[in-house]
Design an enzyme around this catalytic site. Structure first.
Site, short mmCIF file in Angstrom:
data_model
loop_
_atom_site.label_atom_id
_atom_site.label_comp_id
_atom_site.label_asym_id
_atom_site.label_seq_id
_atom_site.Cartn_x
_atom_site.Cartn_y
_atom_site.Cartn_z
N HIS A 154 0.86 -1.19 0.00
CA HIS A 154 0.00 0.00 0.00
C HIS A 154 0.89 1.23 0.00
CE1 HIS A 154 -3.27 2.71 0.84
NE2 HIS A 154 -2.68 3.14 1.95
N GLY A 183 2.67 5.09 4.19
CA GLY A 183 2.12 5.70 5.39
C GLY A 183 0.69 5.27 5.59
N SER A 220 -3.40 5.41 5.92
CA SER A 220 -4.43 6.03 5.09
C SER A 220 -4.72 7.44 5.61
CB SER A 220 -5.71 5.20 5.13
OG SER A 220 -5.50 3.94 4.52
N GLY A 245 -1.67 11.64 3.30
CA GLY A 245 -1.40 12.62 2.27
C GLY A 245 -0.56 12.11 1.13
N LYS A 246 -0.49 10.81 0.95
CA LYS A 246 0.35 10.22 -0.10
C LYS A 246 -0.14 10.63 -1.49
CE LYS A 246 -0.42 6.02 1.34
NZ LYS A 246 -1.26 6.35 2.52
N SER A 247 -1.45 10.49 -1.73
CA SER A 247 -1.99 10.80 -3.05
C SER A 247 -1.93 12.29 -3.35
CB SER A 247 -3.44 10.30 -3.15
OG SER A 247 -3.49 8.89 -3.03
N GLU A 249 -6.91 8.29 -6.14
CA GLU A 249 -8.06 8.62 -5.30
C GLU A 249 -7.72 9.83 -4.44
OE1 GLU A 249 -10.52 7.03 -1.41
OE2 GLU A 249 -8.99 5.76 -2.32
#
Length: 321
Positions: free
Chosen positions: A142, A157, A159, A162-164, A206
């Site tokens: 993930h 990291g 959910s 702030g990855k996306s 997303e």
């Protein structure tokens, strides 16, 4: 027990534009499960110990001329020794003419026979590279994988970390997305990991509050890439006031993915931090470290602290990068 991966003979034929001379059944039904290949010279001489029938067999000038110089009985025995072990397939290189006795033997023992116009060495290299990637051990993690200044950066990291959003900002700054949410990681050799996206979610991101977007359609073809080597991992986590975060960067920390060591840094998240700029800086700094330069060590040197040497882990990473 680890999962066994396979690639169909049909996909190999299509990828390398091979000519089908003989195939006992549809090539799409024949599974290749070994990433190794073999040239059967010693087997044709009668030594069959340690022979692996799962490997694709490659024949060039040497093997065919060796068979041609034999008398009929010896040749029949040699082909029987070899093809009787039922190898996965046989490929003749250089577009060489295939003698009738060879075709007949392949038909007798139900061994697929193919031909390519490529030279033996170049075909071997291309086929091995293809098989090593298609049959490589793999896991799914993930996270988000992006290419930043030529470095493959895996951002992980919890959910909502702030990855996306970071990936979108990086795309806007001219970098490229490889995968969002699920990253397929393959170990293509003992030192290299390659990441890609599962085909059903490729190019999609997303964003909470907005929904699903297609990065390729929204930002253009230059914003995406199919695969990328994983050069470093960035772990995003909420700021913990009780935790001591690295402020110098003298020594690299590493994580292991599929037993391959990858540099990892932990970035604490606080309001107002520009994560995209931090990822860019981390990628450039990691690239410099691989080239033998460490800014923290230069600072220590300028302060008169000269007894800092590269760690054993750093030397190993530099050597294998």
């Amino acid at each position: 027990m680890s999962e066994q991966y396979f690639v169909t003979l049909e996909s190999i034929i299509n990828r390398h534009e091979l000519e089908i001379v003989y195939c006992p059944k549809p090539a799409g039904e024949i599974k290749i499960i070994s990433k190794e290949v073999n040239r059967p010279g010693i087997v044709l001489a009668g030594y069959v110990d340690y022979f692996d029938p799962l490997r694709i067999q490659i024949l060039g000038w040497t093997e065919l001329s060796f068979l041609e110089k034999m008398n009929d009985d010896d040749r029949r025995k040699a082909l029987g020794y070899w093809l009787g072990l039922h190898p996965a397939a046989a490929v003749v290189t250089r577009g060489l003419d295939i003698p009738d006795y060879f075709v007949e033997s392949c038909e007798k023992y139900q061994v697929p026979l193919l031909r390519t116009d490529e030279e033996t060495s170049s075909f071997l290299a291309a086929l091995i590279g293809h098989l090593y990637r298609e049959l490589a051990p793999r896991i799914t993690r993930h996270g988000v994988l992006v290419e930043v200044y030529g470095e493959g950066v895996l951002i992980v990291g919890e959910s909502g970390a702030g990855k996306s959003e970071t990936a979108i900002e990086l795309i806007k700054r001219g970098h490229r997305l490889i995968a969002d949410d699920a990253v397929e990681i393959r170990k293509v050799n003992d030192f290299t990991l390659e990441g890609s996206s599962p085909s059903n979610i490729k190019h999609f991101i997303e964003l909470r509050g907005i929904g699903i977007i297609n990065a390729r359609r929204l930002f253009g073809m230059g914003a995406v890439k199919s695969t990328e080597r994983i050069n470093m991992v960035i772990q995003l986590e909420d700021w913990d006031a009780t935790k001591a975060y690295d402020r110098l960067g003298l020594d690299n920390e590493y994580t292991k993915i599929l037993d391959v060591k990858v540099p990892v840094i932990t970035v604490p998240i606080t309001p107002g931090r520009n994560l995209a700029v931090i990822v860019e800086t981390a990628a450039m700094n990691n690239r410099q470290k691989k080239m033998g330069y460490n800014g923290a060590k230069e600072l220590m040197h300028s302060l008169g602290i000269d007894d800092i040497e590269p760690s054993e882990n750093e030397m190993e990473i530099w050597t294998n990068s």
